[in-house]
Design an enzyme around this catalytic site. Structure first.
Site, PDB file in Angstrom:
ATOM      1  N   LYS A 136      70.669  24.528  20.535  1.00  0.00           N
ATOM      2  CA  LYS A 136      69.752  23.354  20.053  1.00  0.00           C
ATOM      3  C   LYS A 136      70.562  21.959  20.100  1.00  0.00           C
ATOM      4  O   LYS A 136      71.741  22.156  20.514  1.00  0.00           O
ATOM      5  CB  LYS A 136      69.634  23.892  18.504  1.00  0.00           C
ATOM      6  CG  LYS A 136      68.814  24.734  18.219  1.00  0.00           C
ATOM      7  CD  LYS A 136      68.593  25.051  16.635  1.00  0.00           C
ATOM      8  CE  LYS A 136      67.579  26.302  16.411  1.00  0.00           C
ATOM      9  NZ  LYS A 136      67.761  26.456  14.919  1.00  0.00           N
ATOM     10  N   GLN A 192      78.461  24.335  12.504  1.00  0.00           N
ATOM     11  CA  GLN A 192      77.723  23.299  12.050  1.00  0.00           C
ATOM     12  C   GLN A 192      78.254  22.836  10.724  1.00  0.00           C
ATOM     13  O   GLN A 192      79.335  23.748  10.098  1.00  0.00           O
ATOM     14  CB  GLN A 192      76.268  24.003  11.670  1.00  0.00           C
ATOM     15  CG  GLN A 192      76.338  25.089  10.612  1.00  0.00           C
ATOM     16  CD  GLN A 192      74.879  25.779  10.495  1.00  0.00           C
ATOM     17  OE1 GLN A 192      74.445  25.651   9.487  1.00  0.00           O
ATOM     18  NE2 GLN A 192      74.315  26.135  11.493  1.00  0.00           N
ATOM     19  N   SER A 238      75.298  28.893  14.839  1.00  0.00           N
ATOM     20  CA  SER A 238      75.734  27.898  15.209  1.00  0.00           C
ATOM     21  C   SER A 238      76.895  27.289  14.250  1.00  0.00           C
ATOM     22  O   SER A 238      76.777  27.349  13.194  1.00  0.00           O
ATOM     23  CB  SER A 238      75.051  26.688  15.625  1.00  0.00           C
ATOM     24  OG  SER A 238      74.330  26.299  14.339  1.00  0.00           O
ATOM     25  N   HIS A 297      81.669  25.014   9.577  1.00  0.00           N
ATOM     26  CA  HIS A 297      81.597  26.601   9.523  1.00  0.00           C
ATOM     27  C   HIS A 297      80.593  27.210  10.386  1.00  0.00           C
ATOM     28  O   HIS A 297      79.770  26.735  11.088  1.00  0.00           O
ATOM     29  CB  HIS A 297      81.133  26.785   8.099  1.00  0.00           C
ATOM     30  CG  HIS A 297      79.705  26.271   7.636  1.00  0.00           C
ATOM     31  ND1 HIS A 297      79.597  25.069   7.307  1.00  0.00           N
ATOM     32  CD2 HIS A 297      78.481  26.746   7.798  1.00  0.00           C
ATOM     33  CE1 HIS A 297      78.211  24.897   7.170  1.00  0.00           C
ATOM     34  NE2 HIS A 297      77.600  26.002   7.401  1.00  0.00           N
ATOM     35  N   GLU A 342      76.173  24.981   0.323  1.00  0.00           N
ATOM     36  CA  GLU A 342      76.003  26.510   0.417  1.00  0.00           C
ATOM     37  C   GLU A 342      76.799  27.339   0.187  1.00  0.00           C
ATOM     38  O   GLU A 342      78.222  26.939   0.256  1.00  0.00           O
ATOM     39  CB  GLU A 342      75.141  26.970   1.762  1.00  0.00           C
ATOM     40  CG  GLU A 342      75.981  26.251   2.826  1.00  0.00           C
ATOM     41  CD  GLU A 342      75.029  26.421   4.215  1.00  0.00           C
ATOM     42  OE1 GLU A 342      73.700  26.456   4.211  1.00  0.00           O
ATOM     43  OE2 GLU A 342      75.544  26.536   5.131  1.00  0.00           O
ATOM     44  N   LYS A 398      73.058  19.607   1.479  1.00  0.00           N
ATOM     45  CA  LYS A 398      72.757  20.993   1.712  1.00  0.00           C
ATOM     46  C   LYS A 398      74.149  21.926   1.555  1.00  0.00           C
ATOM     47  O   LYS A 398      74.715  22.645   2.273  1.00  0.00           O
ATOM     48  CB  LYS A 398      72.220  21.395   3.148  1.00  0.00           C
ATOM     49  CG  LYS A 398      71.723  22.686   3.242  1.00  0.00           C
ATOM     50  CD  LYS A 398      71.260  23.143   4.503  1.00  0.00           C
ATOM     51  CE  LYS A 398      70.827  24.454   4.944  1.00  0.00           C
ATOM     52  NZ  LYS A 398      70.630  24.714   6.139  1.00  0.00           N
ATOM     53  N   ARG A 409      74.983  20.230  14.400  1.00  0.00           N
ATOM     54  CA  ARG A 409      75.671  21.065  14.986  1.00  0.00           C
ATOM     55  C   ARG A 409      76.620  20.863  15.959  1.00  0.00           C
ATOM     56  O   ARG A 409      76.708  19.707  16.426  1.00  0.00           O
ATOM     57  CB  ARG A 409      74.486  22.157  15.900  1.00  0.00           C
ATOM     58  CG  ARG A 409      73.442  22.635  15.098  1.00  0.00           C
ATOM     59  CD  ARG A 409      72.307  23.518  15.590  1.00  0.00           C
ATOM     60  NE  ARG A 409      71.548  24.036  14.607  1.00  0.00           N
ATOM     61  CZ  ARG A 409      70.400  23.588  14.087  1.00  0.00           C
ATOM     62  NH1 ARG A 409      70.126  22.049  14.493  1.00  0.00           N
ATOM     63  NH2 ARG A 409      69.645  24.298  13.235  1.00  0.00           N
ATOM     64  N   HIS A 427      77.068  20.134   7.268  1.00  0.00           N
ATOM     65  CA  HIS A 427      75.807  19.573   6.497  1.00  0.00           C
ATOM     66  C   HIS A 427      76.302  18.276   5.822  1.00  0.00           C
ATOM     67  O   HIS A 427      77.357  18.184   5.308  1.00  0.00           O
ATOM     68  CB  HIS A 427      75.413  20.379   5.580  1.00  0.00           C
ATOM     69  CG  HIS A 427      75.057  21.650   5.908  1.00  0.00           C
ATOM     70  ND1 HIS A 427      74.080  22.099   6.833  1.00  0.00           N
ATOM     71  CD2 HIS A 427      75.677  23.024   5.771  1.00  0.00           C
ATOM     72  CE1 HIS A 427      73.958  23.397   7.285  1.00  0.00           C
ATOM     73  NE2 HIS A 427      74.847  23.956   6.473  1.00  0.00           N
TER      74      HIS A 427
END
Length: 423
Positions: free
Chosen positions: A301, A110, A108, A276, A137, A135, A295, A112
């Protein structure tokens, strides 16, 4: 008996539907080569390998002399293994989760939240935001890797608004013209216009965007069939995503977000509020320990449109600015550091040439997790007592301030990745 502070791990595999199938998956290949008894199902997806202490995938310790069964339990009983600074800064927790991802269909779109927003969202909606941590990453390509990251330069988005009438219809003329005029503006004016356009798209009624998407897909499909060039409307990517997520608003997001292509060893860092999506390929991933995801599309979802449109970083930048280059270590020419602008994690790529037969994994003041991608060796450490056989897919936990000697047996050297926390 001396204390065991270096030991092998058996790590959890997640079989999410988007993963590559059977032995097409790097995750499955690593599992098969590290564990001769592993049965790889040729029809099942192997999406993620989790190396860490996350409650939904706590690594199992492969040394029966250690009473604790999992890495999380062992660290809780031996927090000194984290290193003094890490233990203090992260309240006795391993601050990162290390992964391998094998992506077959898009994850998806999304973003953070940062720590402040994560705290608020967790307090208000704990069912959607399970913790209060940020989060950040980082993805490091193992094979050619395709993803989307951050807003494109405004000139590119404006070009799509002019070449893709279905996209313009969704945004509306007023918002589109405001973005077109903003090209000459100061950055704040650009960001404000971009926010209005993206929010218009995300808040459009389902029937409206599905109708426009169907018209667009039909038109592009006809152009492809007629042998026309569809790069001006990102036709190939549109059809790829629409085949995976028909009728999904995320198919239009390709006109806002950069397409980033990583070659093996290249990486992208995804900070807070950066939109991203991973589209295809295999990568190493390291992140702060969190499950907070807001998301935006390409997903069945929950989509939290209001939070998403409020939180995003609407700073346009070219796709080349998203590629994050490692720095060669000044102390060891075999080591390349991927050191992102957050304290939670750093990843080292260790490339040992075939000419070296004895190599020292140096001690650092942080617990670390070591993954073998290629090559074989016997590992010895004063903190391990017995020898450890390391081969493709082997995972080793190394406590802070412990080193490991590798006696290489492979003819073509070794490639390893090591996740740690360098405060």
């Amino acid at each position: 008996m001396a204390e065991l502070r270096v030991f092998p791990l058996s790590c959890v595999v997640q079989k999410y539907a988007w993963g590559k199938i059977g032995l097409d998956s790097e995750v499955a290949k690593l599992l098969a080569s590290s564990d001769p008894l592993a049965q790889i199902d040729p029809d099942k997806p192997y999406a993620e390998l989790w190396m860490g202490t996350h409650p939904r995938g706590d690594a199992v310790i492969l040394d029966n002399r250690i009473p604790q069964k999992t890495l999380g339990q062992w660290i809780a009983d031996n927090p000194g293994c984290l290193g003094s600074k890490v233990k203090e800064t992260f309240q006795g927790q391993l601050p990162f989760l290390f992964k391998v991802l094998s992506v077959n269909t898009a994850l998806s779109i999304q973003a953070h939240p940062n720590k402040e927003l994560a705290g608020k969202l967790h307090a208000q909606f704990p069912e959607h935001y399970p913790d209060a941590n940020h989060k950040p990453e980082m993805a490091i390509a193992l094979t050619p890797f395709q993803g989307m990251c951050g807003f494109r330069p405004v000139e590119e988005i404006v070009a799509f608004l002019q070449k893709v009438p279905e996209f313009r219809a969704l945004i509306g003329n007023v918002a589109a013209e405001q973005l077109e005029r903003s090209v000459c503006n100061d950055p704040r004016g650009v960001s404000a216009a971009l926010r209005i356009c993206f929010t218009r798209m995300m808040k459009s009624e389902k029937k409206v965007f599905v109708d426009q998407l169907n018209m667009l897909v039909k038109r592009i499909s006809q152009e492809v069939a007629a042998g026309k060039d569809t790069t001006g409307s990102s036709g190939k990517l549109l059809l790829q995503l629409h085949s995976q997520f028909p009728g999904d608003i995320g198919c239009f997001a390709i006109y806002f977000l950069n397409l980033v292509m990583l070659q093996p060893g290249e990486s992208m860092f995804l900070g807070a509020n950066e939109p991203h999506a991973y589209l295809y390929g295999d990568c190493i991933e390291c992140m702060a320990c969190s499950d907070n995801t807001v998301r935006a599309g390409l997903t069945p979802k929950f989509i939290d449109v209001l939070t998403l449109c409020e939180m995003l970083n609407y700073t346009p930048a070219p796709s080349s600015s998203k590629v994050f280059a490692p720095m060669q270590s000044r102390l060891d020419p075999c080591v390349y550091l991927y050191d992102p602008p957050v304290p939670d994690f750093t990843v080292m790529k260790i490339e040992i040439p075939s000419s070296i037969k004895l190599y020292l994994i140096s001690a650092i003041d942080s617990a670390s997790i070591l993954l073998v991608i290629q090559g074989t060796a016997v590992g010895t450490s004063t903190a391990a007592i017995s020898e450890m056989t390391l081969r493709r897919g082997s995972v080793l936990f190394i406590s802070a301030n412990e080193s490991v000697s590798l006696h290489l047996s492979s003819l073509d050297g070794m490639l390893l990745f090591r996740a740690c926390c360098l405060l």
